[in-house]
Design an enzyme around this catalytic site. Structure first.
Site, PDB file in Angstrom:
ATOM      1  N   HIS A  73      -3.530  -1.699   6.053  1.00  0.00           N
ATOM      2  CA  HIS A  73      -2.418  -1.861   5.095  1.00  0.00           C
ATOM      3  C   HIS A  73      -1.166  -1.143   5.598  1.00  0.00           C
ATOM      4  CE1 HIS A  73      -4.618  -3.703   1.728  1.00  0.00           C
ATOM      5  NE2 HIS A  73      -5.655  -3.062   2.227  1.00  0.00           N
ATOM      6  N   GLU A  93       1.729  -1.389   4.695  1.00  0.00           N
ATOM      7  CA  GLU A  93       2.728  -1.149   3.640  1.00  0.00           C
ATOM      8  C   GLU A  93       2.696   0.284   3.121  1.00  0.00           C
ATOM      9  OE1 GLU A  93      -0.001  -2.955   3.382  1.00  0.00           O
ATOM     10  OE2 GLU A  93      -0.851  -2.996   1.363  1.00  0.00           O
ATOM     11  N   CYS A 106      -4.794  -7.476   5.344  1.00  0.00           N
ATOM     12  CA  CYS A 106      -6.171  -7.230   4.935  1.00  0.00           C
ATOM     13  C   CYS A 106      -6.870  -8.540   4.574  1.00  0.00           C
ATOM     14  CB  CYS A 106      -6.213  -6.207   3.807  1.00  0.00           C
ATOM     15  SG  CYS A 106      -7.775  -5.314   3.805  1.00  0.00           S
TER      16      CYS A 106
END
Ligand code: GLN
Length: 548
Positions: free
Chosen positions: A512, A514, A386
């Site tokens: 993102h 993750e 990001c």
């Protein structure tokens, strides 16, 4: 037929005991027996959601598929269970009051005096039942944020007391998490736990299961003593000792401690044999590997352990798939900015890859740009998430395109070269909330790129949480000077991912990855990032001085 039962997890003595991991581990155990499980987080703060909260104070802001900005515990739920979750799975005091006041203004309470009991508590119960009464749900594990005794959590605990009363303790059960501190002479103390259970009883809730956080497994004598003082049977006093290798062994530890039987027998449900092999595989991997990788994370919220929780976990997941143990070197970008070039380079002597995580605001930006330049020139594996992608683009514009003043309009709107900026249609919007790109959306990725190698498909779905975009005015120029734009939005308008030319492994992503990484299946970029780091490490060992 589904069971529609509730397990309420509260915490006492102090915060940060790992209530999220405890609640998730109970849920994971239930899932391992093929029960259908849901999870719900209650946060007693007044914010409507976590979107406006600083990661410094409250840890990472987690994002769901439907774009809710929530407490980081929802990330734990996603990593430990396969239970689906959305904005309905995160409840705050702010949401409850907002809804009750909205109804009051509409005259829905028919002239009544609107009160905490029953109106606020009824709304809390409605939100809990919204998840737990669905026809396909066996257990809903509800985690209550904060510590028992806090003023803010009283209405929630009152609502829980009512639910246990209405549904009976066979269908709604209280699990309380406490701490067994060790005092200077090395003795383990049970008194704070006795008091926190007393505080629960004063509110009208008798915990049925007690989990005690401690460093070493509890002695039978300690369990016996606590059982006596807390009205909880000895079999339901559970040792929540520190995990040896990873938090993912906690479902196994809980099983060995008998928490499953303690819970299910009190709820009138027959225990089934759980399949815990996926957790055992992770533990075995960590137990037996001697492979190591050290990752430098260069960001601004370094002081707080939980600020990049999902990224830390996702990198570890990448480690599991590569059979490698991960260690982090967290570098404060603002401090790094002040270092001489030599001192700066020395920071990266013992690392195998560099990661720049997300973030907001100008502080520490130049330190991140310097780290990106260092990774690009020294061919160190690099992942930018990001803000990390935006940093890659700013660095490239400054050092390859030659625009020394290149910046993002988030930090320097007056810069003549804003290579990262708001879209034109966003510029007039004054309300912060309305301009964020939030939640799951598609990226189309180009074949032959690192990101394609990782995902193995041209269309991917990942969650977003950002406001600024790579400016379309510079897209062509960046490409002409070699930057590889490896992914775009499906309309071909916005940059979703980039990578450096002539570099062993680099990727920056606007989304993102993750948030969707799982311990049993790492996010593809994390798997490849760790793999590249292992390769870099193998060469680094042969020639310690890898700088150009
Ligand atoms: N601050 C940047 C933006 O709003 C990046 C956000 C992030 O890293 N999550 O676009």
């Amino acid at each position: 037929m589904s069971l529609n039962k509730y397990i309420f997890v509260t915490g006492g003595v102090c915060s940060s005991l790992g209530k999220g991991v405890a609640a998730s581990s109970i849920a994971a155990l239930l899932e391992a027996q093929n029960f259908s499980v849901r999870m719900l987080k209650i946060d007693p703060y007044l914010n409507v959601d976590a979107g406006t909260m600083s990661p410094y104070q409250h840890g990472e802001v987690y994002v769901t598929d439907d774009g809710a900005e929530t407490d980081l515990d929802l990330g734990n739920y996603g990593r430990f269970t396969t239970a689906s979750y959305s904005k309905d799975n995160s409840v705050t005091t702010g949401q409850i009051y907002e809804e009750v006041i909205r109804r009051e203004r509409q005259g829905k309470y028919l002239g009544k005096c609107v009160q905490v009991v029953p109106h606020i508590t009824d709304e809390i119960k409605r939100r809990i039942y919204l998840i737990g009464e669905k026809p396909d749900v066996d257990f809903t594990v509800v985690e209550v944020g904060g510590t028992v005794g806090d003023i803010e959590s009283i209405p929630f605990l009152e609502a829980i007391r009512q639910i246990i009363h209405e549904k009976t303790s066979q269908n709604a059960l209280s699990v309380h998490l406490s701490l067994l501190p060790v005092v200077s002479c090395g003795e383990v103390k049970t008194k704070p736990t006795q008091h926190t259970v007393k505080a629960m009883r004063e509110i009208g809730i008798q915990p049925q299961v007690l989990i005690c956080r401690c460093t070493e497994p509890m002695e039978p004598e300690q369990k016996k003593k606590l059982a006596l003082f807390t009205n909880i049977n000895e079999d339901a006093v559970i040792s929540g000792h520190d995990a040896l290798y990873t938090i993912y062994e906690i479902p196994i530890n809980y099983w060995k401690e008998g928490i499953n039987e303690a819970i299910l027998s009190r709820m009138g449900v027959t225990q089934r044999t759980p399949d815990l092999s996926k957790w055992q595989t992770i533990v075995d991997t960590l137990k037996h590997t001697d492979k190591r990788v050290r990752i430098a994370m260069v960001g601004k919220y370094i002081q707080l352990e939980d600020a990049y929780k999902s990224i830390d976990e996702a990198v570890r997941h990448g480690g599991f798939e590569n059979k490698a143990k991960i260690s982090f070197k967290k570098i404060d970008s603002e401090e790094a900015e002040k270092l001489s070039d030599e001192e700066f380079a020395a920071q990266f002597d013992d690392i195998d890859a560099i990661l720049i995580p997300g973030g907001f605001g100008e502080r520490g930006i130049n330190g991140m740009v310097k780290a990106a330049e260092f990774a690009r020139k020294n061919k160190i594996p690099f992942l930018g998430i990001c803000l990390g992608l935006q940093i890659m683009v700013i660095e490239y514009a400054r050092n390859v395109l030659g625009y020394e003043d290149a910046n993002s309009s988030e930090f320097r709107p007056e810069s003549p070269h804003c290579v990262v900026s708001l879209l034109e249609e966003q510029v007039d919007v004054t309300q912060y909330g309305g301009t964020m790109r939030l939640g799951l959306s598609e990226s189309r990725i180009g074949k032959g790129t690192k990101i394609y190698e990782a995902y193995g498909t041209e269309s991917i779905l990942e969650r977003h949480r950002h406001r600024y975009e790579v400016s379309n005015r510079y897209k062509q120029e960046l490409r002409d000077k070699g930057l590889i734009i490896s992914g775009m939005t499906p309309d071909g308008e916005l940059v979703e991912s980039v990578e450096w030319p002539d570099h062993p492994w680099s990727t920056g992503v606007q989304f993102h990855p993750e948030f969707t990484s799982r311990p049993t299946k790492a996010g593809p970029l994390f798997r490849e990032f760790v793999k590249a780091a292992l390769e870099y490490r193998a060469n680094r060992k042969q020639s310690p001085n890898t700088a150009e």
